[in-house]
Design a protein around this motif. Sequence first.
Motif, PDB file in Angstrom:
ATOM      1  N   ALA A   1     -39.851 -12.097 -53.702  1.00  0.00           N
ATOM      2  CA  ALA A   1     -39.527 -11.015 -54.658  1.00  0.00           C
ATOM      3  C   ALA A   1     -40.372 -10.995 -55.822  1.00  0.00           C
ATOM      4  O   ALA A   1     -40.887 -10.329 -56.254  1.00  0.00           O
ATOM      5  N   LEU A   2     -40.738 -12.348 -56.325  1.00  0.00           N
ATOM      6  CA  LEU A   2     -41.366 -12.696 -57.418  1.00  0.00           C
ATOM      7  C   LEU A   2     -42.785 -12.244 -56.950  1.00  0.00           C
ATOM      8  O   LEU A   2     -43.419 -11.671 -57.963  1.00  0.00           O
TER       9      LEU A   2
ATOM     10  N   GLN B   1     -34.657  -8.880 -58.120  1.00  0.00           N
ATOM     11  CA  GLN B   1     -33.637  -8.837 -57.091  1.00  0.00           C
ATOM     12  C   GLN B   1     -32.673  -7.559 -57.065  1.00  0.00           C
ATOM     13  O   GLN B   1     -32.312  -6.985 -56.063  1.00  0.00           O
TER      14      GLN B   1
ATOM     15  N   GLN C   1     -35.895 -16.153 -65.371  1.00  0.00           N
ATOM     16  CA  GLN C   1     -34.639 -15.712 -64.572  1.00  0.00           C
ATOM     17  C   GLN C   1     -34.202 -14.371 -64.827  1.00  0.00           C
ATOM     18  O   GLN C   1     -33.821 -13.994 -63.936  1.00  0.00           O
TER      19      GLN C   1
ATOM     20  N   SER D   1     -36.523 -12.417 -62.474  1.00  0.00           N
ATOM     21  CA  SER D   1     -35.953 -12.751 -61.182  1.00  0.00           C
ATOM     22  C   SER D   1     -34.834 -12.102 -60.726  1.00  0.00           C
ATOM     23  O   SER D   1     -34.751 -11.336 -59.650  1.00  0.00           O
ATOM     24  N   GLU D   2     -33.781 -11.787 -61.589  1.00  0.00           N
ATOM     25  CA  GLU D   2     -32.623 -11.018 -61.696  1.00  0.00           C
ATOM     26  C   GLU D   2     -32.955  -9.628 -61.619  1.00  0.00           C
ATOM     27  O   GLU D   2     -32.527  -8.977 -60.598  1.00  0.00           O
TER      28      GLU D   2
ATOM     29  N   ASP E   1     -35.490 -13.262 -50.603  1.00  0.00           N
ATOM     30  CA  ASP E   1     -35.928 -14.513 -51.187  1.00  0.00           C
ATOM     31  C   ASP E   1     -36.654 -14.399 -52.410  1.00  0.00           C
ATOM     32  O   ASP E   1     -37.342 -13.315 -52.705  1.00  0.00           O
ATOM     33  N   LYS E   2     -36.347 -15.194 -53.285  1.00  0.00           N
ATOM     34  CA  LYS E   2     -36.519 -15.405 -54.624  1.00  0.00           C
ATOM     35  C   LYS E   2     -37.978 -15.366 -54.722  1.00  0.00           C
ATOM     36  O   LYS E   2     -38.668 -14.664 -55.578  1.00  0.00           O
ATOM     37  N   ASP E   3     -38.773 -16.371 -54.232  1.00  0.00           N
ATOM     38  CA  ASP E   3     -40.349 -16.433 -53.956  1.00  0.00           C
ATOM     39  C   ASP E   3     -40.764 -15.175 -53.842  1.00  0.00           C
ATOM     40  O   ASP E   3     -41.842 -14.679 -54.295  1.00  0.00           O
TER      41      ASP E   3
END
Length: 112
Positions: A100-101, A81, A74, A77-78, A96-98
């Motif tokens: 970005a990861l 972002q 998390q 991810s933050e 999109d989180k995915d």
Amino acid sequence: RQELELENKKLKNDLNELRKTIAERASQDSSSSELQDSYNLLLGQLKAASEELDARKEEVLILRTQIVSNAQLQEKSEHIQSEVGGGLNNSKEPVDKDEALKAYHGLSESKK
């Protein structure tokens, strides 16, 4: 965790009660066969309680590891972002989180 602690306390109390019972029987000069059976019963229950405790400890360890891993993911991810939203991506489109990861992992691999 509290439930496990309560269960552990209950098992310890049960074990102590069994120990008292065996001690009382021994003091009453019971036959050695009956005493041995009681002792074997107590040892079996002690073994079962110890195995249950070990299993619970392992479960707690696994759950703690999962919690820490999820918290770290998390945070990454933050962080990604904030980087993408703070300068790398000047557009106002949602990130999109995915994606970005994936981008983060790709950058991490390229730096190695």
